[in-house]
Structures are given as C-alpha cells and as structure tokens.
Design an enzyme around this catalytic site. Structure first.
Site, short mmCIF file in Angstrom:
data_model
loop_
_atom_site.label_atom_id
_atom_site.label_comp_id
_atom_site.label_asym_id
_atom_site.label_seq_id
_atom_site.Cartn_x
_atom_site.Cartn_y
_atom_site.Cartn_z
N SER A 683 -2.51 12.99 15.44
CA SER A 683 -2.39 11.75 16.71
C SER A 683 -2.04 10.68 16.52
O SER A 683 -1.63 9.60 16.84
CB SER A 683 -3.27 12.23 17.71
OG SER A 683 -4.58 11.52 17.05
N LYS A 726 -8.65 7.98 25.33
CA LYS A 726 -7.80 7.68 24.75
C LYS A 726 -7.54 5.88 25.63
O LYS A 726 -7.62 5.18 24.84
CB LYS A 726 -6.62 8.55 23.67
CG LYS A 726 -7.66 8.59 22.86
CD LYS A 726 -6.23 9.69 22.00
CE LYS A 726 -6.44 11.06 21.21
NZ LYS A 726 -5.01 11.43 20.49
#
Length: 814
Positions: A683, A726
């Site tokens: 990511s 996140k």
C-alpha cells in the site's frame, strides 16, 4: 573349541536337526518332533535298527536346514521309544552314545541323511591328579548351590553327579540337566578333552549360580515387600472392621459420600455409569495406593462440575442495551450486532453455535464488552487467556493416569463459573502457539463447533460434556494469525479506533471517575477540564484505544493525591496550561506533519495490529550512476513497490517533467524513518512514486496531505485494506486530505462519521492523478505571491473534489 579329534570310520545314518536343544553322550532324554523330515528320519532309524545323528541347528528359524545351517559336532544316539502325540507331533526317547562329526549331508529329502565320523571318548586316567580332584570338588559344591537355587531341580541329579569320578561324564551330565544357553551347551559338546570340558562347565555354572542368586535376592525383596503390604492390608481391614463395629469407619463414610453425590447429581446415564464403575474400583484398592489417589482425584473433579446446573438467562434486548451503554461510549455498530444476537436468542432460545469474535486494536474495550454481555444476560463469566498457549493439553486436558494430570482450561472454566451456560471469554485467540506438544488451535475446533461441542471430550474426564449452552466470545487484535478453519467457526465483529471526541467522553464518563475512586479522591478534590483532557489525548498519547490515556489520568491522580496529603490542598483544578507540571513535556506534536511543504517527503498511511500509523517516505536525489538504495527495514513487497514506481517514472518521464536520463546520472535513496520497525505491505506504491517525482523535479508536496495505495508498472492504483485504521491515523495526526484508490470508495461507509467529516477524501485510479493532486506545481505562483495556504486550499476545494461518479471511467476492480 577343540579341533583335535580321533576319527574312526565314516558311516551314513539319518540325521535330525535340533532347534534349541543339545543332546550329550551317555544321557537319556526325550523331546518332541514336529517337522516331517525329522519324523521320517526317526522312522528310518527305527525300521533299520540303526543309530540317528542328533545335531544342533544354528538358526532355529530355518525350516529346511542345509549343511551350512547345522553345527559340526553332534551326538550319535539310539532311538529307544517313539510315541505318537495329538496334532501330528511325535515324542521320542533317545540315548546318546558318542560324539560325532558331520562330514556332509547326503540327502535332504524326504529326510536328512548324513555321513558321520564317530569321535571316540577319551579314556579317563587310572588316577586323578590333585588339580583334577580340586576341580571336581569345586564343581560338586557349585552344582549343589545350583540345585538349591534353581526351581524344580530333582535332588537325584546331585546324587548321580556325586557318584561319578569321570570329569567328562560329569560335565556332560550337568550340562544336559541345567538351564543354559544352547550355544554354551554346544561349546561343552564340542570340547573333547574331559578336564578342559569340566573347566568350561565350571565357568558357565558360576555365571548361572550368580544369576540365580541375584534372581532369588530380587524375589525375596519383592516377597518381603508384598508380605509387608499384605500385613498392612490385613491390619487395616481388621481396623476397618473394628471401626465399623464401633460406628467410626472413615473409608465407608467416604465411599458412601461419593455414592450420595453420584446419586444426587444431574448426570447423564453414561457419566453416572462411568463414575459408579470408578467408585467400585476405588473401594477395592488398598489404603494409600497410587491408584486410589488417582481415582479419588478423578471422582472429585467430575463431581465438582456443575452437571445440569444453569443460571436463569435474561434474554432482554433492553437490559443488554442498558448495560452496554452504561459501560461503553460509542461503538454503535458493535452494540447493534450484539443486540441483534440477543434479539435472535430471545425469539429462538434453542439457537446454538454462535461464536462472536471481537477484533480490534488493544484498549478499545473488547474484554469489557464481553464482561458487560455476561452481566446483562445474567450469565456467569469465565475468562481464558490463550496468549502463548502452545500445548494441546491446555485445551483438552491430560490423561488422568499421568502424574499431576488435570482437566483442560475449558473444563476448568466451566468449574470456575459453576454453571453449564456461562459466557466463556477466550482472550487473545490470535496469539495461540503450536509446537511438538500439539496444536491448540486444532483442539479449539471441536470446542467452538456447535455441531460437535455437545459431546466435547476432555482427556481427563473421559466422558462427554455438553458445551452447547455455553456462549463463547473470543477477542483478537488481528485475524491474520488465526487459522482459517478456526476463523470460519466465528462471526467477526470489528472494533475500530476511537476518535478524539469519543476518547474525551470515555475519559469523562468512565476513566476519570474510576481513577478518582482508585486513588481515594473526590470530584471536589480534583477537577480536570475538557481542554486538559483534549490536550492529553493530542499531545501525550498516540493510540487506538484508551489505555495510555487511563495511565496519564492515573498519573495526574497520583500527583494530586501527593499535593492533597503534603500541602493540605483542598481542591485542585487542572487545565491544559498546567499539564506540563503534572505530566511533563508533551511527547507528540500531531500538527507537525502539516506545517510545511517539503520536497521528496510524502506522508504514507500504514496499518498495524494496534491501529493505524502515519508513515513518512523520504527520497533524496544525488549525482551518481543510477543506483537505487532502499533503507528502513523494508519487506520484499515494499521493495518491489519501489522498483515498480521507478519503472513507471522512467516510462512516463516526458509527461512527468523528469529528465529522461535521470536513471543514468542520478542515484535515488528511498528511506522510511524509524528503521528499527519492520515495514512491509502492498500500500506504499503511490507514496513512493510521489516522493520520487517530487525529489526528481524539485516540486514540493502539498501540506496536510497523506495517501495510501499500490501502483503498477502501467500506473494503475490498486485498492488496499485497513482503510478505517489508516484514516483514523491521518485524522489523529492532523492530516486534512487523504488520497485513496477509487476502488476503496465503497469502504468509506465504514469509516466513523467524525473522521469522514474532518477529512477530505480524493479517489484516484491512476498515478498521474495522484501527482496532479499531491504536487503544488500548479499553484506555485500563488505561493510565491505570498498567498500562503489559501490558494492551495481554494484549488483543493474547487478542483480536487472528485466523487465516485466523476471517476467512473475505466475502473479496475481487483
């Protein structure tokens, strides 16, 4: 072994291969014959009236012996009698005549026939020497000891030996009639010199007497011990009888108490039968035996279990909702799922097999939610910590015959709860271990399976125990380390990180009152303002849950208690300006990441098992030869992301404004700070790409922006996981704008409303879209004219607000 033979003529005669038997000259012996070749050899000898050669077989397992399978020296014997036995066996009586040497086998079918050279016996001397006489006397004495020690030895044997003065005959006779190994007897048979033969026999007889002496000593000790036990047993039985006559028997009372417990317990028929059988065994055991101790322990454990005992369950949605609201703030989706579970239980009480798994970072209230459920539903609570458990016996228990055996943790939890329908909390199920002692995760498959746990068998109990009424709730920080078969048996409920506002309310309503009570303070003695709590959350903690926040409040309470005791202060009020006096210098500066626009530095977002984290990506460009260096304790996936980003930049160098020959003349150094922390995952691709382009072009990255997503060689942006954690990390660190893959647009519904309102989300499908949004090259004139951050903000508000509908073209769903 002697080879000095005086040979006479060779004669041919039938031969019998003896297995485990040796026949000596001048000795009459009977034995059984079963093999056809041996029976036919006997019949041939009887029909011809001639002798038969008896020779030992070296390997008794050979059924069709040849010459190599036979010893060289045997005995020429006369057949005295043959008796037919049931089962085609023949019992034969033979008399040994002389020793003989096997020259060769002339036939093997239908019986053995051999050429034999007779070995004449050595004539004894007219007068024995002193050494020979001493040897014979020692042999007599030793054989007398043997007859005293050996069982079933006739006294006539000793008389027969004492009557002879021939050392060779004495050796043969004794060797024939005592128990020795067959090869030792064969060694005696092959020795032709009488005195040497007697010497060998004496050494072998010494060993046999020593063995018999040790055996007798062992038997005497065992007999004495048994006699002592029997004596104690008889005395105790007499004492028991006397006590029963006086009405003072203890064991009878104990056994009667066990019988009453078995009769009074609500046991299944199979269990009642098993316990009754074990009690009957106990009554037959002598007092103080180890078996009796094992049986008592087994009966005590089984009868202490709450067979058939249950608590009256309160299946009320309103009661559970009230309890959850009292103990927890927020967690609306979690509470909603638990209330749905209770509602279904209210409509279908017989529903079984539902196992809830609460997954979330540490400190978000997983364990306390399970405790609130147990209190609201009136179920007993038993907590089992599975962290670090690597022994299967911890779940299933040990066999009761082992020393120190005990039931497994599941049965112990049932016993601890005192009911058959408790709520068992399996804490830290993601931290189970596995080693040579078994796999406890596999053992939990039966425990958590509604189709099997009605007959759960613990190794100690050895009888089935019904776990279908038990409500199992498990907790974990992540599902990645839970085996898939075990995870399939559980329904996962995710608990996300708390927002700052939720932490404030939790601190005011739950944590601060709890710490005041623990430290002996009242609300009048210590008051903490909302601003102070917000400052603690922002500057002194960085976590998903509230554990560190609770510790900071505890530290404030301790220092306040010190002032109340030492300075006789009546009341203390703490605001954000006074926090440094109580907690020291702030540890974190959340807004630091958004204060300036930097070249080659991008804020990435990472997921961990304890919540989300903001992860900087730094790229530096220096003159060189095109080397790429990656540092920061990176995993293979992140290294591959960096190389993919570099390949994309090289392929799009003209469009991106990057010199086409940068890979020849520039060295790139990609670094992720905090190198002691391992980093990996798919990511960080767009963050690395943006940092590289920023460093190569000298273009700064917008302030207050963070991003997450993977990039391909063609510049596509792939979806990622852990978006909720996140975005919470971005919110916690003062980030205003977050760039995410377009395919993650559907995941925005799961993000907390507070976070969604505070953050500006940009959905992208290609890497060039990321660069357009992240780099400030389009607004450089506004920045240079002293407009500060307003022009950049204006451009964000007017241009950088794409929606899912705006980006509907050419999406790739991975």
């Amino acid at each position: 072994m002697s080879k000095e033979w005086n040979l006479t003529d060779v004669s041919t005669m039938p031969a019998i291969a003896l297995r485990g038997l040796t026949v000596f000259p001048n000795v009459m012996i009977h034995f059984e014959v079963a093999r056809d070749i041996s029976i036919k050899a006997l019949e041939e000898a009887m029909n011809t009236g001639g002798p038969v050669f008896l020779v030992g077989q070296q390997d008794i397992g050979v059924e069709q012996p040849e010459q190599k399978d036979l010893f060289t020296v045997g005995t020429v014997s006369n057949v005295r009698q043959i008796l037919r036995m049931p089962g085609d066996n023949v019992r034969v009586l033979v008399e040994g005549q002389s020793r003989g040497r096997l020259v060769q086998l002339t036939r093997t079918e239908p019986y053995l026939e051999a050429e034999v050279q007779a070995i004449p016996a050595e004539e004894p001397g007219s007068r024995a020497t002193a050494k020979q006489e001493a040897l014979m006397r020692s042999t007599y004495e030793l054989f007398q000891q043997y007859t005293e020690l050996a069982p079933k030895v006739s006294p006539d044997l000793l008389i027969h030996v004492l009557a002879s003065q021939d050392p060779g005959y004495i050796a043969d006779y004794i060797a024939q009639n005592i128990a020795m190994r067959n090869r030792d007897k064969q060694e005696i048979l092959e020795e032709l010199r009488p005195v040497r033969r007697l010497e060998k026999l004496y050494r072998l007889l010494e060993r046999e007497v020593e063995i018999l002496s040790l055996d007798a000593e062992i038997q005497n000790k065992a007999r004495d011990q048994i006699s002592g036990h029997q004596r104690d047993y008889y005395l105790r039985e007499q004492m028991k009888a006397i006590q029963q006559e006086l009405g003072e028997g203890e064991d009878s009372d104990e056994f009667e108490e066990y019988r009453k417990k078995i009769a009074g317990a609500q046991l299944p028929d199979q269990v009642r039968e098993k316990l009754t059988k074990e009690l009957n065994r106990l009554t037959k055991q002598p007092f103080g035996s180890s078996e009796a101790t094992v049986l008592r322990s087994y009966l005590d454990v089984c009868l202490e279990l709450p067979w058939g005992k249950t608590t009256k369950e309160k299946v009320s949605v309103s009661a559970v909702k009230k309890a959850l609201d009292q103990d927890h703030f927020g967690l609306e989706k979690v509470k909603e799922r638990i209330l749905e579970f209770v509602a279904v239980k209210q409509l279908a009480p017989d529903l079984k097999g539902q196992v809830l798994c609460l997954v979330g970072p540490p400190g978000v209230g997983k364990t306390s939610i399970a405790m609130s459920m147990a209190r609201a539903m009136n179920r007993k609570l038993a907590r089992i910590s599975l962290g670090g458990v690597s022994d299967e016996a911890e779940i299933r228990g040990h066999r009761k015959t082992y020393v120190g055996a005990m039931p497994g943790r599941i049965i112990n939890a049932i016993n601890q709860a005192g009911s058959c329908n408790p709520l068992i909390l399996l804490d830290e199920i993601d931290k189970l271990g596995s080693d040579h002692r078994g796999d406890p995760a596999s053992a939990l498959l039966e425990v958590l399976d509604g189709e099997q746990n009605a007959t759960f068998r613990d190794n100690f109990l050895e009888v089935p125990f019904d776990l279908s009424e038990v409500l199992f709730v498990t907790t974990a920080n992540t599902t990645d380390t839970i085996p898939r078969p075990l995870l399939d048996r559980m329904e996962v409920i995710e608990l996300s990180s708390y927002t700052d506002e939720e932490k404030l309310q939790i601190a005011k309503k739950h944590l601060l009152p709890k710490e005041l009570k623990r430290h002996g303070l009242t609300r009048q003695q210590l008051k903490v303002s909302d601003g102070a709590i917000r400052e603690i959350i922002a500057s002194y903690t960085r976590e998903s849950g509230v554990r560190i926040l609770e510790r900071k409040l505890a530290a404030i309470c301790r220092k306040a208690a010190m002032q109340v005791v030492s300075n006789d202060v009546k009341s203390i009020r703490i605001t954000e300006k006074q926090l440094q006096k109580f907690l020291g210098v702030p540890r974190y500066y959340p807004e630091r990441q958004a204060l300036e626009e930097r070249v080659g530095v991008v804020n990435g977002l990472a997921w961990t098992s304890v919540g989300g984290e903001l992860l900087e990506v730094e790229v530096n460009v220096v003159p060189g030869s095109g080397k790429v260096e990656l540092t920061g304790n990176l995993g293979d996936v992140m290294k591959e992301s960096a190389h993919a980003a570099l390949s994309y930049i090289r392929s799009q160098s003209d469009r991106l404004g990057v010199p086409s020959d940068f890979y020849k003349e520039k060295d790139l150094h990609v670094h992720f700070p905090e190198g002691a922390v391992p980093k990996d995952g798919p990511s960080a691709g767009i963050a690395i790409t943006t940092a590289m382009v920023s460093a190569l072009t000298g273009t700064p990255v917008r302030r207050g922006i963070a991003m997450t997503g993977e990039v391909t060689l063609r510049g596509r942006v792939l979806p990622i996981g852990g978006l909720k954690e996140k975005t919470m990390a971005a919110f916690r660190n003062g980030i205003k704008t977050v760039i995410i893959p377009a395919d993650n647009g559907k995941d925005l519904e799961e993000i907390d409303q507070t976070v969604r309102k505070a953050l500006h989300f940009i959905l992208v499908e290609r890497a060039d879209q990321v660069l357009d949004q992240a780099l400030v090259r389009n607004v450089i004139p506004a920045v240079e004219s002293g407009g500060g951050s307003k022009p950049a903000r204006k451009e964000q508000e007017t241009v950088l607000v794409p929606t899912v509908q705006d980006q509907s073209a050419a999406r790739l769903r991975l």
